[in-house]
Scaffold this motif. Structure first.
Motif, PDB file in Angstrom:
ATOM      1  N   ILE A   1       0.835  -1.116  -0.118  1.00  0.00           N
ATOM      2  CA  ILE A   1      -0.060   0.032   0.048  1.00  0.00           C
ATOM      3  C   ILE A   1       0.933   1.328  -0.023  1.00  0.00           C
ATOM      4  O   ILE A   1       1.595   1.567   1.093  1.00  0.00           O
ATOM      5  CB  ILE A   1      -0.944   0.003   1.225  1.00  0.00           C
ATOM      6  N   SER A   2       1.054   1.724  -1.115  1.00  0.00           N
ATOM      7  CA  SER A   2       2.073   3.053  -1.333  1.00  0.00           C
ATOM      8  C   SER A   2       1.000   4.285  -0.946  1.00  0.00           C
ATOM      9  O   SER A   2       0.125   4.373  -0.420  1.00  0.00           O
ATOM     10  CB  SER A   2       2.477   2.974  -2.851  1.00  0.00           C
ATOM     11  N   SER A   3       1.089   5.282  -1.966  1.00  0.00           N
ATOM     12  CA  SER A   3       0.306   6.478  -1.800  1.00  0.00           C
ATOM     13  C   SER A   3       0.534   7.403  -3.084  1.00  0.00           C
ATOM     14  O   SER A   3       1.621   7.237  -3.612  1.00  0.00           O
ATOM     15  CB  SER A   3       0.574   7.171  -0.530  1.00  0.00           C
TER      16      SER A   3
ATOM     17  N   SER B   1       4.201   9.522  -5.673  1.00  0.00           N
ATOM     18  CA  SER B   1       4.377   9.908  -7.118  1.00  0.00           C
ATOM     19  C   SER B   1       4.330  11.360  -7.182  1.00  0.00           C
ATOM     20  O   SER B   1       4.782  12.036  -8.145  1.00  0.00           O
ATOM     21  CB  SER B   1       3.685   9.277  -8.064  1.00  0.00           C
ATOM     22  N   MET B   2       3.598  12.059  -6.440  1.00  0.00           N
ATOM     23  CA  MET B   2       3.410  13.717  -6.673  1.00  0.00           C
ATOM     24  C   MET B   2       3.627  14.440  -5.175  1.00  0.00           C
ATOM     25  O   MET B   2       3.346  13.682  -4.073  1.00  0.00           O
ATOM     26  CB  MET B   2       2.044  13.879  -6.826  1.00  0.00           C
TER      27      MET B   2
ATOM     28  N   ALA C   1      10.065   5.037  -2.404  1.00  0.00           N
ATOM     29  CA  ALA C   1      11.082   3.982  -2.357  1.00  0.00           C
ATOM     30  C   ALA C   1      10.111   2.553  -2.542  1.00  0.00           C
ATOM     31  O   ALA C   1      10.719   1.910  -3.155  1.00  0.00           O
ATOM     32  CB  ALA C   1      11.642   3.800  -1.164  1.00  0.00           C
ATOM     33  N   ILE C   2       9.210   2.525  -1.887  1.00  0.00           N
ATOM     34  CA  ILE C   2       8.130   1.538  -2.231  1.00  0.00           C
ATOM     35  C   ILE C   2       7.670   1.244  -3.277  1.00  0.00           C
ATOM     36  O   ILE C   2       7.700  -0.134  -4.130  1.00  0.00           O
ATOM     37  CB  ILE C   2       6.898   1.757  -1.221  1.00  0.00           C
TER      38      ILE C   2
ATOM     39  N   ALA D   1       6.501  10.914   1.940  1.00  0.00           N
ATOM     40  CA  ALA D   1       6.711  10.897   0.287  1.00  0.00           C
ATOM     41  C   ALA D   1       7.897   9.814  -0.104  1.00  0.00           C
ATOM     42  O   ALA D   1       7.901   9.188  -1.021  1.00  0.00           O
ATOM     43  CB  ALA D   1       6.361  11.986  -0.308  1.00  0.00           C
ATOM     44  N   ALA D   2       8.944  10.225   0.482  1.00  0.00           N
ATOM     45  CA  ALA D   2      10.023   9.584   0.295  1.00  0.00           C
ATOM     46  C   ALA D   2      10.050   8.084   0.645  1.00  0.00           C
ATOM     47  O   ALA D   2      10.461   7.301  -0.201  1.00  0.00           O
ATOM     48  CB  ALA D   2      11.136  10.181   1.306  1.00  0.00           C
TER      49      ALA D   2
END
Ligand code: NDP
Length: 260
Positions: A143-145, A149-150, A164-165, A159-160
Protein backbone atom coordinates in the motif's frame (compact mmCIF):
# COMPACT_ATOMS: atom_id res chain seq x y z
CA UNK A 1 -14.83 -19.94 -10.79
CA UNK A 2 -11.25 -20.36 -9.54
CA UNK A 3 -9.95 -17.24 -11.35
CA UNK A 4 -12.07 -15.06 -9.08
CA UNK A 5 -11.51 -16.93 -5.82
CA UNK A 6 -8.85 -17.06 -3.11
CA UNK A 7 -10.12 -20.37 -1.77
CA UNK A 8 -7.28 -22.40 -0.23
CA UNK A 9 -4.87 -19.45 -0.15
CA UNK A 10 -3.04 -17.98 2.84
CA UNK A 11 -2.48 -14.26 3.40
CA UNK A 12 -0.60 -11.94 5.74
CA UNK A 13 -2.03 -8.41 5.98
CA UNK A 14 -0.04 -6.02 8.19
CA UNK A 15 -2.02 -3.46 10.19
CA UNK A 16 -5.43 -5.08 9.78
CA UNK A 17 -7.23 -3.69 12.83
CA UNK A 18 -8.31 -0.39 11.28
CA UNK A 19 -8.70 1.52 8.03
CA UNK A 20 -7.55 0.08 4.73
CA UNK A 21 -5.94 -2.99 6.35
CA UNK A 22 -9.19 -3.90 8.07
CA UNK A 23 -11.06 -3.70 4.76
CA UNK A 24 -8.36 -5.79 3.05
CA UNK A 25 -8.61 -8.55 5.69
CA UNK A 26 -12.40 -8.71 5.17
CA UNK A 27 -12.14 -8.63 1.37
CA UNK A 28 -9.55 -11.44 1.21
CA UNK A 29 -11.36 -13.55 3.79
CA UNK A 30 -14.68 -13.09 1.95
CA UNK A 31 -12.98 -14.41 -1.22
CA UNK A 32 -11.94 -17.54 0.71
CA UNK A 33 -8.41 -16.80 1.95
CA UNK A 34 -7.19 -17.72 5.43
CA UNK A 35 -5.70 -14.52 6.85
CA UNK A 36 -3.18 -13.57 9.53
CA UNK A 37 -2.86 -9.94 10.61
CA UNK A 38 -0.99 -7.84 13.17
CA UNK A 39 -1.06 -4.51 14.98
CA UNK A 40 0.46 -2.98 18.11
CA UNK A 41 -2.72 -2.92 20.20
CA UNK A 42 -3.67 -6.29 21.76
CA UNK A 43 -7.12 -5.20 22.98
CA UNK A 44 -8.19 -3.82 19.61
CA UNK A 45 -6.75 -6.87 17.83
CA UNK A 46 -8.75 -9.22 20.09
CA UNK A 47 -11.95 -7.28 19.39
CA UNK A 48 -11.42 -7.53 15.64
CA UNK A 49 -10.58 -11.24 15.79
CA UNK A 50 -13.87 -11.88 17.62
CA UNK A 51 -15.77 -9.78 15.09
CA UNK A 52 -14.26 -11.77 12.20
CA UNK A 53 -14.95 -15.08 13.88
CA UNK A 54 -18.61 -14.14 14.28
CA UNK A 55 -18.75 -13.29 10.55
CA UNK A 56 -17.33 -16.73 9.71
CA UNK A 57 -13.99 -15.37 8.43
CA UNK A 58 -10.83 -17.41 9.08
CA UNK A 59 -8.50 -14.79 10.59
CA UNK A 60 -5.77 -15.09 13.22
CA UNK A 61 -3.58 -12.34 14.57
CA UNK A 62 -0.56 -11.38 16.61
CA UNK A 63 0.69 -8.26 18.29
CA UNK A 64 3.76 -6.84 16.57
CA UNK A 65 5.39 -3.44 16.36
CA UNK A 66 6.64 -3.61 12.80
CA UNK A 67 9.18 -0.86 13.38
CA UNK A 68 11.27 -3.38 15.35
CA UNK A 69 13.51 -5.73 13.39
CA UNK A 70 13.39 -8.43 16.09
CA UNK A 71 9.61 -8.32 16.32
CA UNK A 72 9.32 -8.60 12.53
CA UNK A 73 11.36 -11.81 12.71
CA UNK A 74 9.12 -13.14 15.47
CA UNK A 75 6.00 -12.28 13.47
CA UNK A 76 7.23 -14.22 10.46
CA UNK A 77 8.06 -17.25 12.63
CA UNK A 78 4.46 -17.19 13.82
CA UNK A 79 3.14 -16.78 10.27
CA UNK A 80 5.24 -19.70 9.09
CA UNK A 81 3.95 -21.97 11.81
CA UNK A 82 0.29 -20.87 11.38
CA UNK A 83 0.43 -21.45 7.60
CA UNK A 84 2.76 -24.43 7.57
CA UNK A 85 5.50 -22.56 5.71
CA UNK A 86 3.30 -21.54 2.75
CA UNK A 87 2.18 -17.97 2.09
CA UNK A 88 0.32 -16.97 -1.09
CA UNK A 89 -0.40 -13.31 -0.32
CA UNK A 90 1.51 -10.58 1.49
CA UNK A 91 -0.17 -7.18 1.84
CA UNK A 92 2.30 -4.66 3.25
CA UNK A 93 -0.29 -2.20 4.51
CA UNK A 94 0.67 -0.80 7.95
CA UNK A 95 1.87 2.79 7.69
CA UNK A 96 2.00 6.08 9.55
CA UNK A 97 2.37 9.74 8.70
CA UNK A 98 3.24 13.06 10.27
CA UNK A 99 1.70 16.04 8.47
CA UNK A 100 4.33 18.71 8.95
CA UNK A 101 6.23 21.08 6.73
CA UNK A 102 9.69 19.92 5.60
CA UNK A 103 11.51 22.20 8.06
CA UNK A 104 9.38 20.98 10.98
CA UNK A 105 9.98 17.23 10.47
CA UNK A 106 12.15 16.13 13.41
CA UNK A 107 14.70 13.34 13.14
CA UNK A 108 12.31 11.24 15.28
CA UNK A 109 9.40 11.89 12.88
CA UNK A 110 11.59 10.96 9.92
CA UNK A 111 12.95 7.80 11.57
CA UNK A 112 9.53 6.61 12.74
CA UNK A 113 8.00 7.06 9.28
CA UNK A 114 10.91 5.36 7.51
CA UNK A 115 11.11 2.38 9.87
CA UNK A 116 7.36 1.69 9.67
CA UNK A 117 6.64 2.56 6.02
CA UNK A 118 9.88 1.46 4.35
CA UNK A 119 12.16 -0.72 6.52
CA UNK A 120 9.26 -2.91 7.67
CA UNK A 121 7.77 -3.78 4.24
CA UNK A 122 11.28 -4.27 2.81
CA UNK A 123 12.32 -6.65 5.60
CA UNK A 124 8.95 -8.44 5.86
CA UNK A 125 9.09 -9.13 2.12
CA UNK A 126 12.58 -10.63 2.52
CA UNK A 127 11.44 -12.75 5.46
CA UNK A 128 8.31 -13.86 3.58
CA UNK A 129 10.24 -14.87 0.45
CA UNK A 130 10.79 -18.57 1.27
CA UNK A 131 7.13 -18.97 2.22
CA UNK A 132 5.84 -17.13 -0.86
CA UNK A 133 8.08 -19.30 -3.00
CA UNK A 134 7.00 -22.50 -1.24
CA UNK A 135 3.33 -21.70 -1.93
CA UNK A 136 4.04 -22.04 -5.66
CA UNK A 137 1.95 -18.95 -6.44
CA UNK A 138 2.68 -15.72 -4.57
CA UNK A 139 1.47 -12.14 -4.71
CA UNK A 140 2.73 -9.10 -2.83
CA UNK A 141 0.74 -5.88 -2.66
CA UNK A 142 2.30 -2.78 -1.15
CA UNK A 143 0.00 0.00 0.00
CA UNK A 144 1.80 3.02 -1.35
CA UNK A 145 0.21 6.47 -1.85
CA UNK A 146 -0.33 9.18 -4.43
CA UNK A 147 2.32 10.93 -2.30
CA UNK A 148 4.82 8.39 -3.68
CA UNK A 149 4.52 9.98 -7.13
CA UNK A 150 3.47 13.60 -6.46
CA UNK A 151 4.36 16.21 -3.86
CA UNK A 152 1.57 16.80 -1.33
CA UNK A 153 1.37 19.21 1.62
CA UNK A 154 3.21 18.16 4.79
CA UNK A 155 4.20 14.73 3.47
CA UNK A 156 7.90 15.00 2.57
CA UNK A 157 9.23 12.11 4.68
CA UNK A 158 6.14 10.02 4.00
CA UNK A 159 6.49 10.72 0.26
CA UNK A 160 10.12 9.54 0.36
CA UNK A 161 9.06 6.28 2.03
CA UNK A 162 6.30 5.68 -0.55
CA UNK A 163 8.48 6.61 -3.54
CA UNK A 164 10.94 3.96 -2.36
CA UNK A 165 8.11 1.44 -2.02
CA UNK A 166 7.12 2.07 -5.64
CA UNK A 167 10.63 1.22 -6.74
CA UNK A 168 10.85 -1.91 -4.56
CA UNK A 169 7.56 -3.05 -6.13
CA UNK A 170 9.26 -3.05 -9.54
CA UNK A 171 12.51 -4.68 -8.38
CA UNK A 172 10.66 -7.57 -6.74
CA UNK A 173 8.46 -8.08 -9.80
CA UNK A 174 11.60 -8.61 -11.88
CA UNK A 175 13.67 -10.57 -9.36
CA UNK A 176 10.96 -12.93 -8.13
CA UNK A 177 8.97 -13.71 -11.29
CA UNK A 178 11.21 -16.81 -11.56
CA UNK A 179 9.53 -18.05 -8.37
CA UNK A 180 6.03 -17.26 -9.62
CA UNK A 181 5.71 -14.31 -7.23
CA UNK A 182 4.04 -11.11 -8.48
CA UNK A 183 4.54 -7.71 -6.89
CA UNK A 184 2.31 -4.64 -7.25
CA UNK A 185 1.50 -1.45 -5.37
CA UNK A 186 -1.78 0.35 -4.82
CA UNK A 187 -1.62 4.12 -4.38
CA UNK A 188 -4.68 5.67 -2.78
CA UNK A 189 -5.55 9.34 -2.60
CA UNK A 190 -7.33 10.42 0.63
CA UNK A 191 -9.17 7.59 2.40
CA UNK A 192 -11.50 7.81 5.41
CA UNK A 193 -9.34 6.12 8.07
CA UNK A 194 -7.67 6.91 11.40
CA UNK A 195 -4.26 7.70 9.87
CA UNK A 196 -2.69 10.88 11.25
CA UNK A 197 -4.68 10.71 14.48
CA UNK A 198 -1.36 10.69 16.37
CA UNK A 199 -0.46 14.11 14.99
CA UNK A 200 -3.27 16.44 16.00
CA UNK A 201 -0.75 19.28 15.73
CA UNK A 202 -1.22 19.40 11.92
CA UNK A 203 -1.32 23.08 11.01
CA UNK A 204 -4.50 24.77 9.79
CA UNK A 205 -2.60 25.67 6.61
CA UNK A 206 -1.92 22.06 5.67
CA UNK A 207 -5.50 21.03 6.49
CA UNK A 208 -6.79 23.87 4.33
CA UNK A 209 -4.51 22.86 1.44
CA UNK A 210 -5.83 19.29 1.55
CA UNK A 211 -9.45 20.41 1.55
CA UNK A 212 -8.74 22.48 -1.57
CA UNK A 213 -6.99 19.57 -3.32
CA UNK A 214 -9.85 17.19 -2.52
CA UNK A 215 -12.45 19.71 -3.69
CA UNK A 216 -10.52 19.97 -6.98
CA UNK A 217 -10.39 16.20 -7.60
CA UNK A 218 -12.70 14.65 -10.23
CA UNK A 219 -14.40 12.56 -7.54
CA UNK A 220 -14.32 15.28 -4.91
CA UNK A 221 -14.50 13.24 -1.70
CA UNK A 222 -12.44 10.88 0.43
CA UNK A 223 -12.54 7.19 -0.52
CA UNK A 224 -14.05 4.51 1.70
CA UNK A 225 -11.50 1.81 2.70
CA UNK A 226 -13.56 -0.72 0.69
CA UNK A 227 -12.88 1.28 -2.47
CA UNK A 228 -9.20 0.48 -2.00
CA UNK A 229 -9.43 -3.10 -0.69
CA UNK A 230 -11.32 -4.21 -3.81
CA UNK A 231 -8.31 -3.29 -5.97
CA UNK A 232 -5.90 -4.98 -3.55
CA UNK A 233 -7.97 -8.16 -3.67
CA UNK A 234 -8.12 -8.10 -7.47
CA UNK A 235 -4.31 -7.97 -7.65
CA UNK A 236 -4.12 -11.11 -5.47
CA UNK A 237 -6.54 -13.14 -7.61
CA UNK A 238 -5.49 -15.70 -10.24
CA UNK A 239 -7.41 -13.39 -12.63
CA UNK A 240 -4.55 -10.86 -12.24
CA UNK A 241 -1.85 -13.42 -13.17
CA UNK A 242 -0.24 -11.22 -15.88
CA UNK A 243 -0.14 -8.03 -13.78
CA UNK A 244 3.16 -7.41 -12.01
CA UNK A 245 5.53 -4.54 -11.28
CA UNK A 246 2.71 -1.99 -11.40
CA UNK A 247 1.91 0.97 -9.19
CA UNK A 248 -1.82 1.43 -9.63
CA UNK A 249 -3.54 4.60 -8.48
CA UNK A 250 -6.97 4.60 -6.86
CA UNK A 251 -7.18 8.35 -6.72
CA UNK A 252 -10.66 9.47 -7.72
CA UNK A 253 -9.07 11.09 -10.76
CA UNK A 254 -6.74 13.39 -8.77
CA UNK A 255 -3.73 12.75 -11.04
CA UNK A 256 -5.86 12.91 -14.19
CA UNK A 257 -5.11 16.60 -13.92
CA UNK A 258 -6.88 19.89 -14.38
CA UNK A 259 -9.65 20.22 -11.89
CA UNK A 260 -12.47 22.57 -12.76
P1 NDP B 1 -4.85 3.60 9.91
O1 NDP B 1 -4.08 4.44 10.87
O2 NDP B 1 -6.34 3.77 9.86
O3 NDP B 1 -4.52 2.05 10.19
C1 NDP B 1 -3.19 1.65 10.27
C2 NDP B 1 -3.11 0.21 10.71
O4 NDP B 1 -1.72 -0.16 10.79
C3 NDP B 1 -3.68 -0.02 12.10
O5 NDP B 1 -4.20 -1.33 12.17
C4 NDP B 1 -2.45 0.13 12.99
O6 NDP B 1 -2.63 -0.51 14.25
C5 NDP B 1 -1.38 -0.54 12.14
N1 NDP B 1 -0.02 -0.09 12.43
C6 NDP B 1 0.47 1.18 12.37
N2 NDP B 1 1.76 1.20 12.74
C7 NDP B 1 2.10 -0.09 13.04
C8 NDP B 1 3.30 -0.70 13.52
N3 NDP B 1 4.41 -0.01 13.77
N4 NDP B 1 3.28 -2.03 13.73
C9 NDP B 1 2.15 -2.76 13.51
N5 NDP B 1 1.01 -2.22 13.07
C10 NDP B 1 0.97 -0.90 12.85
O7 NDP B 1 -4.17 3.88 8.49
P2 NDP B 1 -4.68 3.68 6.98
O8 NDP B 1 -5.60 2.55 6.88
O9 NDP B 1 -5.08 5.01 6.48
O10 NDP B 1 -3.28 3.33 6.29
C11 NDP B 1 -2.97 2.08 5.75
C12 NDP B 1 -1.96 2.29 4.62
O11 NDP B 1 -2.55 3.10 3.61
C13 NDP B 1 -0.68 3.02 5.06
O12 NDP B 1 0.44 2.42 4.46
C14 NDP B 1 -0.90 4.43 4.54
O13 NDP B 1 0.32 5.08 4.29
C15 NDP B 1 -1.67 4.14 3.26
N6 NDP B 1 -2.43 5.28 2.73
C16 NDP B 1 -3.45 5.86 3.44
C17 NDP B 1 -4.14 6.94 2.92
C18 NDP B 1 -5.26 7.60 3.66
O14 NDP B 1 -5.69 8.69 3.25
N7 NDP B 1 -5.77 7.04 4.74
C19 NDP B 1 -3.81 7.49 1.59
C20 NDP B 1 -2.73 6.81 0.93
C21 NDP B 1 -2.09 5.75 1.48
P3 NDP B 1 -1.88 0.02 15.61
O15 NDP B 1 -1.84 1.52 15.52
O16 NDP B 1 -2.71 -0.50 16.73
O17 NDP B 1 -0.53 -0.60 15.57
Amino acid sequence: NQRWSLQGMTALVTGGTRGIGFAVVEELAALGAVVHTCSRNQAELNERLQEWQSKGFKVSGSVCDLSSRDLREKLMETVSSVFDGKLNILVNNAGITHLKSFEEQSLEDYTRVMSTNLDAPYHISQLAYPFLKASGCGSIVFISSVAGSMALPGLSAYAASKGAINQITKSLACEWSKDNIRSNAVSPWGVKTTIGKDTPETSADIQEQFLRLIAGTAIARLAEPEEISSLVAFLCLPAASFITGQVILADGGYTAGGCW
